[in-house]
Motif scaffolding. Structure first.
Motif, PDB file in Angstrom:
ATOM      1  N   ASN A  77      84.091  28.499 130.531  1.00  0.00           N
ATOM      2  CA  ASN A  77      83.089  28.598 131.720  1.00  0.00           C
ATOM      3  C   ASN A  77      83.583  27.427 132.813  1.00  0.00           C
ATOM      4  N   ASN A  78      84.571  26.607 132.169  1.00  0.00           N
ATOM      5  CA  ASN A  78      84.773  25.571 133.051  1.00  0.00           C
ATOM      6  C   ASN A  78      86.379  25.413 133.022  1.00  0.00           C
ATOM      7  N   GLN A  79      87.041  26.158 133.845  1.00  0.00           N
ATOM      8  CA  GLN A  79      88.543  26.315 134.009  1.00  0.00           C
ATOM      9  C   GLN A  79      89.215  25.492 135.011  1.00  0.00           C
ATOM     10  N   PHE A  80      90.434  25.126 134.381  1.00  0.00           N
ATOM     11  CA  PHE A  80      91.210  24.271 135.204  1.00  0.00           C
ATOM     12  C   PHE A  80      92.404  25.177 135.852  1.00  0.00           C
ATOM     13  N   GLU A  81      92.706  25.039 137.133  1.00  0.00           N
ATOM     14  CA  GLU A  81      93.971  25.581 137.644  1.00  0.00           C
ATOM     15  C   GLU A  81      94.845  24.912 138.380  1.00  0.00           C
ATOM     16  N   CYS A  82      96.094  25.023 138.087  1.00  0.00           N
ATOM     17  CA  CYS A  82      97.106  24.045 138.935  1.00  0.00           C
ATOM     18  C   CYS A  82      98.386  24.934 139.407  1.00  0.00           C
ATOM     19  N   ARG A  83      99.201  24.247 140.098  1.00  0.00           N
ATOM     20  CA  ARG A  83     100.370  24.716 140.603  1.00  0.00           C
ATOM     21  C   ARG A  83     101.319  23.753 141.088  1.00  0.00           C
ATOM     22  N   ILE A  84     102.442  24.054 141.275  1.00  0.00           N
ATOM     23  CA  ILE A  84     103.558  22.794 141.923  1.00  0.00           C
ATOM     24  C   ILE A  84     103.793  22.933 143.144  1.00  0.00           C
ATOM     25  N   THR A  94     103.448  29.853 140.980  1.00  0.00           N
ATOM     26  CA  THR A  94     102.381  30.424 141.069  1.00  0.00           C
ATOM     27  C   THR A  94     101.393  29.584 140.366  1.00  0.00           C
ATOM     28  N   ALA A  95     100.062  29.780 140.679  1.00  0.00           N
ATOM     29  CA  ALA A  95      98.979  29.069 139.910  1.00  0.00           C
ATOM     30  C   ALA A  95      98.869  29.626 138.555  1.00  0.00           C
ATOM     31  N   HIS A  96      98.473  28.625 137.614  1.00  0.00           N
ATOM     32  CA  HIS A  96      98.210  29.087 136.328  1.00  0.00           C
ATOM     33  C   HIS A  96      96.775  28.454 136.094  1.00  0.00           C
ATOM     34  N   ARG A  97      96.044  29.305 135.252  1.00  0.00           N
ATOM     35  CA  ARG A  97      94.551  28.835 134.754  1.00  0.00           C
ATOM     36  C   ARG A  97      94.502  28.603 133.517  1.00  0.00           C
ATOM     37  N   PHE A  98      93.651  27.661 133.154  1.00  0.00           N
ATOM     38  CA  PHE A  98      93.458  27.278 131.723  1.00  0.00           C
ATOM     39  C   PHE A  98      92.041  27.270 131.337  1.00  0.00           C
ATOM     40  N   SER A  99      91.867  27.717 130.063  1.00  0.00           N
ATOM     41  CA  SER A  99      90.489  27.588 129.469  1.00  0.00           C
ATOM     42  C   SER A  99      90.633  27.125 128.130  1.00  0.00           C
ATOM     43  N   THR A 100      91.996  26.847 127.828  1.00  0.00           N
ATOM     44  CA  THR A 100      92.119  26.286 126.444  1.00  0.00           C
ATOM     45  C   THR A 100      93.184  24.923 126.550  1.00  0.00           C
ATOM     46  N   TYR A 101      93.219  24.284 125.598  1.00  0.00           N
ATOM     47  CA  TYR A 101      94.031  23.139 125.890  1.00  0.00           C
ATOM     48  C   TYR A 101      95.412  23.496 125.446  1.00  0.00           C
ATOM     49  N   VAL A 102      96.647  23.018 125.995  1.00  0.00           N
ATOM     50  CA  VAL A 102      97.855  23.241 125.523  1.00  0.00           C
ATOM     51  C   VAL A 102      98.629  22.218 125.389  1.00  0.00           C
ATOM     52  N   ARG A 124      92.562  22.010 140.400  1.00  0.00           N
ATOM     53  CA  ARG A 124      91.509  22.076 140.756  1.00  0.00           C
ATOM     54  C   ARG A 124      90.542  22.910 139.818  1.00  0.00           C
ATOM     55  N   LYS A 125      89.436  22.548 139.956  1.00  0.00           N
ATOM     56  CA  LYS A 125      88.401  23.585 139.165  1.00  0.00           C
ATOM     57  C   LYS A 125      88.328  24.817 139.640  1.00  0.00           C
ATOM     58  N   TRP A 126      88.762  25.846 138.846  1.00  0.00           N
ATOM     59  CA  TRP A 126      88.893  27.182 139.153  1.00  0.00           C
ATOM     60  C   TRP A 126      87.802  27.718 139.995  1.00  0.00           C
ATOM     61  N   PRO A 127      87.756  28.195 141.013  1.00  0.00           N
ATOM     62  CA  PRO A 127      86.441  28.511 141.823  1.00  0.00           C
ATOM     63  C   PRO A 127      85.695  29.334 141.278  1.00  0.00           C
ATOM     64  N   ASN A 128      86.106  30.306 140.132  1.00  0.00           N
ATOM     65  CA  ASN A 128      85.037  31.258 139.423  1.00  0.00           C
ATOM     66  C   ASN A 128      84.594  30.758 138.241  1.00  0.00           C
ATOM     67  N   SER A 129      84.801  29.399 138.028  1.00  0.00           N
ATOM     68  CA  SER A 129      84.202  28.917 136.912  1.00  0.00           C
ATOM     69  C   SER A 129      82.433  28.799 137.177  1.00  0.00           C
ATOM     70  N   THR A 134      80.675  18.832 135.186  1.00  0.00           N
ATOM     71  CA  THR A 134      81.903  18.233 135.935  1.00  0.00           C
ATOM     72  C   THR A 134      83.145  18.629 134.772  1.00  0.00           C
ATOM     73  N   LEU A 135      84.405  19.157 135.436  1.00  0.00           N
ATOM     74  CA  LEU A 135      85.350  19.673 134.547  1.00  0.00           C
ATOM     75  C   LEU A 135      86.159  18.247 134.758  1.00  0.00           C
TER      76      LEU A 135
END
Length: 143
Positions: A77-84, A94-102, A124-129, A134-135
């Motif tokens: 419920n607290n996801q991270f999204e990133c891109r380059i 493209t943007a990639h979303r994470f809910s687990t550690y990698v 960013r904190k994924w907008p649909n979190s 706080t992420l």
């Protein structure tokens, strides 16, 4: 005397040939980053930048479970999204979303990249979190 010059030149030539035959290792520039946000505004933040060390068309990311002794707060419920983005601020992946550690997860660039190509990790904190928490996330980025 001529023999000494010949031997000296031979040794120099062999030394140069040996040096040129050695494999050259290119070390990737890995950067650390920290991110913290409770906002789901959708705005990306610049987290860190680095330069490509090779022509491999991938970039790598690691998301840590802890930042020192403090636990990060990534979850379903607290996801991270990133891109380059590239050195000019244009999207380079493209943007990639994470809910687990990698660990050292790789993704492709969407543009041609070359050695010394400057890339910026944006997050960013994924907008649909749905979490109001706080992420907090930390990790490593390799262009």
């Amino acid at each position: 005397m001529a023999l000494n010059t010949f031997l000296k030149n031979t040794v120099i030539a062999l030394s140069i040939m040996a040096a040129l035959a050695l494999p050259v290792s290119v070390s990737a520039e890995t950067k650390t980053f920290e991110f913290s946000s409770s906002s789901v505004s959708g705005t990306y933040q610049n987290l860190t930048s680095g330069s490509k060390a090779d022509e491999e068309p991938n970039w790598y990311i690691t998301l840590n479970k802890k930042n020192g002794s403090v636990a990060n707060t990534l979850g379903a419920n607290n996801q991270f999204e990133c891109r380059i983005s590239d050195g000019r601020g244009k999207s380079a992946s493209t943007a990639h979303r994470f809910s687990t550690y990698v660990q050292r997860k790789h993704y492709s660039y969407t543009v041609d990249v070359y050695p010394r190509h400057r890339s910026t990790l944006k997050g960013r904190k994924w907008p649909n979190s749905t979490s109001t928490k706080t992420l907090k996330i930390s990790g490593r980025f390799t262009p």
